[in-house]
Design an enzyme around this catalytic site. Structure first.
Site, PDB file in Angstrom:
ATOM      1  CB  SER A  50      -0.863   0.005   1.261  1.00  0.00           C
ATOM      2  OG  SER A  50      -0.028   0.199   2.407  1.00  0.00           O
ATOM      3  CG  ASP A  82      -3.660  -2.834  -1.612  1.00  0.00           C
ATOM      4  OD1 ASP A  82      -4.617  -3.029  -2.389  1.00  0.00           O
ATOM      5  OD2 ASP A  82      -3.749  -2.959  -0.367  1.00  0.00           O
ATOM      6  CG  HIS A  83      -6.496   0.420  -1.774  1.00  0.00           C
ATOM      7  ND1 HIS A  83      -7.790   0.565  -2.206  1.00  0.00           N
ATOM      8  CD2 HIS A  83      -6.462  -0.742  -1.078  1.00  0.00           C
ATOM      9  CE1 HIS A  83      -8.510  -0.461  -1.786  1.00  0.00           C
ATOM     10  NE2 HIS A  83      -7.724  -1.273  -1.102  1.00  0.00           N
ATOM     11  CG  ASP A 104      -9.226   3.118  -4.565  1.00  0.00           C
ATOM     12  OD1 ASP A 104     -10.308   3.476  -5.083  1.00  0.00           O
ATOM     13  OD2 ASP A 104      -9.134   2.757  -3.376  1.00  0.00           O
ATOM     14  CG  HIS A 180      -9.917  -2.292   3.419  1.00  0.00           C
ATOM     15  ND1 HIS A 180     -10.448  -1.290   2.639  1.00  0.00           N
ATOM     16  CD2 HIS A 180      -9.279  -3.126   2.568  1.00  0.00           C
ATOM     17  CE1 HIS A 180     -10.124  -1.500   1.370  1.00  0.00           C
ATOM     18  NE2 HIS A 180      -9.420  -2.619   1.290  1.00  0.00           N
ATOM     19  CG  HIS A 208      -9.871  -4.691  -2.277  1.00  0.00           C
ATOM     20  ND1 HIS A 208      -8.772  -3.893  -2.064  1.00  0.00           N
ATOM     21  CD2 HIS A 208      -9.883  -4.960  -3.604  1.00  0.00           C
ATOM     22  CE1 HIS A 208      -8.150  -3.685  -3.214  1.00  0.00           C
ATOM     23  NE2 HIS A 208      -8.813  -4.312  -4.171  1.00  0.00           N
ATOM     24  N   GLY A 209     -10.665  -6.652   1.464  1.00  0.00           N
ATOM     25  CA  GLY A 209     -11.196  -6.829   2.811  1.00  0.00           C
ATOM     26  C   GLY A 209     -11.564  -8.273   3.097  1.00  0.00           C
ATOM     27  CG  ASN A 230      -6.610  -7.414  -2.356  1.00  0.00           C
ATOM     28  OD1 ASN A 230      -6.239  -8.140  -3.265  1.00  0.00           O
ATOM     29  ND2 ASN A 230      -6.662  -6.102  -2.463  1.00  0.00           N
ATOM     30  CB  THR A 233      -6.863  -7.752   8.730  1.00  0.00           C
ATOM     31  OG1 THR A 233      -7.064  -6.401   8.274  1.00  0.00           O
ATOM     32  CG2 THR A 233      -7.223  -7.840  10.195  1.00  0.00           C
TER      33      THR A 233
HETATM   34  P1  13P Z   1      -8.002  -6.941   4.892  1.00  0.00           P
HETATM   35  O1  13P Z   1      -6.950  -6.244   5.698  1.00  0.00           O
HETATM   36  O2  13P Z   1      -9.363  -6.710   5.454  1.00  0.00           O
HETATM   37  O3  13P Z   1      -7.660  -8.358   4.661  1.00  0.00           O
HETATM   38  O4  13P Z   1      -8.040  -6.217   3.449  1.00  0.00           O
HETATM   39  C1  13P Z   1      -6.905  -6.247   2.646  1.00  0.00           C
HETATM   40  C2  13P Z   1      -7.110  -5.456   1.408  1.00  0.00           C
HETATM   41  O5  13P Z   1      -8.180  -5.382   0.847  1.00  0.00           O
HETATM   42  C3  13P Z   1      -5.939  -4.761   0.863  1.00  0.00           C
HETATM   43  O6  13P Z   1      -6.257  -3.987  -0.252  1.00  0.00           O
HETATM   44  O1  G3H Z   2      -6.375  -1.818   1.952  1.00  0.00           O
HETATM   45  C1  G3H Z   2      -5.749  -1.606   2.963  1.00  0.00           C
HETATM   46  C2  G3H Z   2      -4.582  -2.492   3.289  1.00  0.00           C
HETATM   47  O2  G3H Z   2      -4.924  -3.327   4.358  1.00  0.00           O
HETATM   48  C3  G3H Z   2      -3.363  -1.657   3.565  1.00  0.00           C
HETATM   49  O3  G3H Z   2      -3.436  -1.015   4.782  1.00  0.00           O
HETATM   50  O4  G3H Z   2      -2.845   1.353   4.290  1.00  0.00           O
HETATM   51  O5  G3H Z   2      -2.565   0.362   6.598  1.00  0.00           O
HETATM   52  O6  G3H Z   2      -1.031  -0.296   4.736  1.00  0.00           O
HETATM   53  P1  G3H Z   2      -2.415   0.180   5.112  1.00  0.00           P
HETATM   54 ZN    ZN Z   3      -8.166  -3.111  -0.242  1.00  0.00          ZN
END
Ligand code: 13P
Ligand code: G3H
Ligand code: ZN
Length: 280
Positions: A50, A82-83, A104, A180, A208-209, A230, A233
């Site tokens: 990220s 990511d994002h 994103d 997320h 995601h999430g 993805n 967590t």
């Molecule tokens: P989680 O942390 O909920 O697994 O989501 C990860 C994610 O979507 C990263 O883009």
């Molecule tokens: O989408 C979110 C990911 O879990 C990344 O989280 O921005 O804290 O690195 P972060």
């Molecule tokens: Zn995400």
């Protein structure tokens, strides 16, 4: 082997009707855990960072660590942003060697999201880099909104069809009830909506999430066209639970290797479990 464009992994997943795991990294131990797990499962994998991870570790470290681990691995690995929220961030990642980027634009009005995604696609196409876009708002578990407000932010299937037609993005992240972070209750996925989106777009769908989503719901989502899942967590939880366990048993421990080593093993195990689950 050298890092590969994410599209190669998604195309194979499409043929095999499974999803590729995409795991967030922030440091060396996490990168090693992800690649070791993929190697043990003889499975392709996506390492993703990220903007926060890039800020924390430094972009050169993220690229160097992942490249080194990937080159020594017998399985294909893609490095994905990511994002990514700005054109500049995405360009920097492409210049530094990422083989895939997410732009994103989900917080933007539809036409602006399309415009930004297409700007990124123009450069990505010229460099062989894969592009994931997002439509609908995925949000966090801490967002204080009602169920109906949440559902209003889900991806609209007709809009998704229009978005994919206007952009030709390689993968599409959608909002169908995941969030997320750590869930308070059990998330309920709108699988009918997923099915509709997939039938109208025929593009690899990204979930995601996904940490904390019940296994059965993940399997059903993979059956309906999710090709990238993805997870962040669950890996964080495994990391920190092991650090806490070691330090509780040995409060005077001063050798970081004695906590980070077991934490790396715990992360490897959870990544292996997820990779097996995503096979559908
Ligand atoms: P989680 O942390 O909920 O697994 O989501 C990860 C994610 O979507 C990263 O883009
Ligand atoms: O989408 C979110 C990911 O879990 C990344 O989280 O921005 O804290 O690195 P972060
Ligand atoms: Zn995400």
């Amino acid at each position: 082997m050298p890092l590969v464009p994410m599209k190669e992994l998604l195309d194979r997943a499409e043929q095999g009707k499974y999803a590729v795991g995409a795991f967030n990294c922030n440091n060396m131990e996490i990168v090693q855990a992800i690649i070791t797990a993929a190697t043990k499962e003889n499975s392709p994998v996506i390492v993703q960072a990220s903007q926060g991870a890039i800020k924390y570790a430094g972009i050169d470290y993220i690229v160097a660590l992942t490249r080194l681990a990937a080159e020594a691995a017998p399985v294909p690995v893609a490095l994905h942003l990511d994002h990514g929220t700005s054109f500049e961030q995405v360009m920097l990642c492409i210049a530094k060697g990422f083989t895939s980027v997410m732009i994103d634009g989900s917080k933007l009005p539809l036409e602006e999201n399309i415009k930004l995604t297409n700007r990124v696609l123009d450069v990505a196409r010229a460099t062989g880099v894969t592009v994931e876009a997002e439509l609908g708002k995925i949000g966090g578990t801490e967002d204080d909104i009602t169920v109906s407000e949440k559902e209003a932010q889900y991806t609209d299937p007709e809009e998704a069809a229009y978005f994919v037609e206007k952009t030709g993005a390689d993968a599409l992240a959608i909002a169908i009830g995941t969030a997320h972070g750590q869930y308070k209750g059990e998330p309920k996925l709108d699988l009918e909506r997923l099915e509709k989106i997939r039938s109208l777009t025929n593009v690899p769908i990204v979930l995601h999430g996904s940490s904390g989503v019940p296994d059965e719901a993940i399997r059903e989502a993979v059956k309906r066209g999710v090709r990238k899942v993805n997870i962040d967590t669950n890996v964080r939880e495994a990391f920190m639970a092991e650090v806490k366990r070691v330090l509780t048993a040995n409060p005077n421990e001063i050798d970081p290797r004695k906590t980070l080593g077991p934490a790396r093993e715990a992360m490897t195990e959870i990544v292996r479990e997820k990779i097996r689950l995503f096979r559908g």
